[in-house]
Design an enzyme around this catalytic site. Structure first.
Site, mmCIF file in Angstrom:
data_model
loop_
_atom_site.group_PDB
_atom_site.id
_atom_site.type_symbol
_atom_site.label_atom_id
_atom_site.label_comp_id
_atom_site.label_asym_id
_atom_site.label_seq_id
_atom_site.Cartn_x
_atom_site.Cartn_y
_atom_site.Cartn_z
ATOM 1 N N GLU A 174 -11.517 3.375 6.730
ATOM 2 C CA GLU A 174 -10.610 4.377 7.280
ATOM 3 C C GLU A 174 -11.450 5.553 7.783
ATOM 4 O O GLU A 174 -11.485 5.849 8.972
ATOM 5 C CB GLU A 174 -9.603 4.831 6.224
ATOM 6 C CG GLU A 174 -8.591 5.845 6.725
ATOM 7 C CD GLU A 174 -7.686 6.368 5.611
ATOM 8 O OE1 GLU A 174 -6.622 6.929 5.936
ATOM 9 O OE2 GLU A 174 -8.047 6.240 4.420
ATOM 10 N N ASP A 194 1.778 3.952 3.074
ATOM 11 C CA ASP A 194 0.752 4.812 2.487
ATOM 12 C C ASP A 194 1.372 5.986 1.716
ATOM 13 O O ASP A 194 1.535 5.920 0.503
ATOM 14 C CB ASP A 194 -0.196 5.294 3.583
ATOM 15 C CG ASP A 194 -1.550 5.730 3.062
ATOM 16 O OD1 ASP A 194 -1.816 5.584 1.854
ATOM 17 O OD2 ASP A 194 -2.379 6.196 3.866
ATOM 18 N N ASP A 195 1.704 7.060 2.423
ATOM 19 C CA ASP A 195 2.322 8.260 1.838
ATOM 20 C C ASP A 195 3.437 8.703 2.787
ATOM 21 O O ASP A 195 3.286 9.695 3.527
ATOM 22 C CB ASP A 195 1.276 9.381 1.687
ATOM 23 C CG ASP A 195 0.044 8.930 0.922
ATOM 24 O OD1 ASP A 195 0.134 8.800 -0.304
ATOM 25 O OD2 ASP A 195 -1.005 8.712 1.555
ATOM 26 N N HIS A 237 0.852 -1.200 0.000
ATOM 27 C CA HIS A 237 0.000 0.000 0.000
ATOM 28 C C HIS A 237 0.885 1.247 0.000
ATOM 29 O O HIS A 237 1.293 1.740 1.052
ATOM 30 C CB HIS A 237 -0.910 -0.013 1.235
ATOM 31 C CG HIS A 237 -1.991 1.014 1.209
ATOM 32 N ND1 HIS A 237 -3.334 0.703 1.107
ATOM 33 C CD2 HIS A 237 -1.951 2.366 1.269
ATOM 34 C CE1 HIS A 237 -4.062 1.799 1.117
ATOM 35 N NE2 HIS A 237 -3.236 2.831 1.220
ATOM 36 N N HIS A 272 1.224 4.944 -2.364
ATOM 37 C CA HIS A 272 0.832 5.822 -3.474
ATOM 38 C C HIS A 272 2.089 6.467 -4.054
ATOM 39 O O HIS A 272 2.878 7.056 -3.309
ATOM 40 C CB HIS A 272 -0.118 6.910 -2.979
ATOM 41 C CG HIS A 272 -1.407 6.374 -2.431
ATOM 42 N ND1 HIS A 272 -2.533 6.216 -3.207
ATOM 43 C CD2 HIS A 272 -1.739 5.949 -1.185
ATOM 44 C CE1 HIS A 272 -3.514 5.736 -2.462
ATOM 45 N NE2 HIS A 272 -3.058 5.548 -1.226
ATOM 46 N N HIS A 323 -9.689 1.103 -0.835
ATOM 47 C CA HIS A 323 -9.636 1.813 0.429
ATOM 48 C C HIS A 323 -11.020 1.746 1.078
ATOM 49 O O HIS A 323 -12.014 2.152 0.471
ATOM 50 C CB HIS A 323 -9.269 3.271 0.201
ATOM 51 C CG HIS A 323 -7.838 3.509 -0.148
ATOM 52 N ND1 HIS A 323 -7.227 2.886 -1.214
ATOM 53 C CD2 HIS A 323 -6.895 4.310 0.413
ATOM 54 C CE1 HIS A 323 -5.960 3.300 -1.283
ATOM 55 N NE2 HIS A 323 -5.743 4.156 -0.309
#
Length: 325
Positions: A193, A271-272, A10, A12, A190
């Site tokens: 969340e 994630d980021d 996961h 991006h 997603h």
């Protein structure tokens, strides 16, 4: 922790862009995006809606296939230094040619070339998961799915959806998932969340993905947790992201350990990472401190992640040998 072999599912691509890379590219293009950076040089945002705006502003400097080639190489270098042997990166045709198939092919060609170079020079294997952006709407999601279906192959192995989970309903995006499924792509989404358990249930019913991005709020419905375990729905957990965005006050309150104890298949991702000031080594260290997870546990989670990966059997066998070696 950096030396431990890892699998990340996961991530991006634009969200993994080092701030210095984006700042330098903006300077080359004479673009002023200084407002998205904090005084110390990192990205500056205050809440999730603002995070999305800063993310899109940072992405705005990425305008050509060559930019994305450079970005993927920069991200691959950081992931390899963090111990990642295999990673799947979320790629959005919305940012790579506006969802136009011909333009997407050009961007994809540049990124696939960069992935091959990274594997040859850094030893990291990367694959792409085409990702629709939920708050861009169903029509854009259809275009993203067509881009995924038309370019499915060695590098593009999956399809999913990200963005603002509170926008519209999963059923509004079913066409894209059906299209990607027919093309033989793995499916992730997603969910769980920013919406609670009902968001997860709705997503499972509409899309039938084998993986969920985040999914942490399943813990609020233990019957749903049991369902995820029974169906072996894999959760791509990103604890540092959840903490940074305020879902939980600290790692000890994060449900990762309880989900794992209840038999849910899961992996750990970032994630980021520059937005959330994290890395996989930091994630692993936090889990070790909070829950006494040791090397055998992390190795088991890496193998579990690889089992859920969308790569071809030969790639999975090759990476498994490295993890077990």
């Amino acid at each position: 922790m950096r030396r431990l072999a890892k699998v990340e599912l996961h991530l991006h691509l634009e969200g993994a862009a080092p701030p210095a890379f984006i700042r330098g590219l903006a300077a080359e293009k004479h673009m002023d995006i200084s407002g998205i950076f904090a005084a110390e040089g990192g990205y500056a945002w205050k809440d999730f809606p603002h995070f999305l705006k800063v993310y899109e502003a940072a992405s705005s400097v990425l305008r050509t296939p060559a930019d994305y080639r450079r970005l993927l190489l920069a991200v691959a270098e950081e992931r390899a230094a963090d111990g990642v042997l295999y990673g799947e990166i979320f790629l959005s045709p919305d940012f790579c040619g506006g969802g136009e198939l011909a333009a997407w092919r050009d961007y994809l060609g540049a990124m696939a070339e960069a992935a091959r170079e990274a594997e040859a020079t850094l030893g990291i294997t990367l694959r792409g998961v085409v990702t629709a952006v939920r708050h861009f709407g169903p029509e854009q999601a259809r275009r993203a799915a067509l881009c995924a279906a038309e370019t499915a192959g060695d590098f593009i192995c999956g399809f999913g959806i990200g963005g603002d989970e509170t926008v519209l309903s999963p059923a509004d995006f079913s066409w894209g998932f059906d299209c990607a499924r027919e093309a033989g792509l793995g499916l992730t989404a997603h969910a769980g969340e920013w919406r609670g358990p009902e968001g997860i249930r709705d997503s499972l019913a509409a899309w039938a993905p084998s993986r969920l991005g985040h999914g942490v709020r399943a813990i609020e419905d233990l019957a749903l947790v049991d369902l995820l375990a029974e169906r072996e729905i894999h959760l791509e957990l990103c604890p540092g992201s959840n903490l940074a965005l305020g879902l939980y006050p600290d790692i000890r309150h994060h449900p990762v350990a309880e989900l794992e104890r209840r038999g849910v298949k899961l992996s750990i991702s970032t994630d980021d990472p520059p937005f959330f000031r994290t890395s996989l080594a930091k994630e692993f260290a936090a889990l070790h401190r909070a829950f006494d997870w040791e090397e055998p546990q992390f190795r088991r989670i890496a193998l579990q992640a690889l089992d859920a990966a969308f790569c071809d059997p030969d790639t999975r066998k090759r990476i498994t040998a490295k993890l077990e070696g």
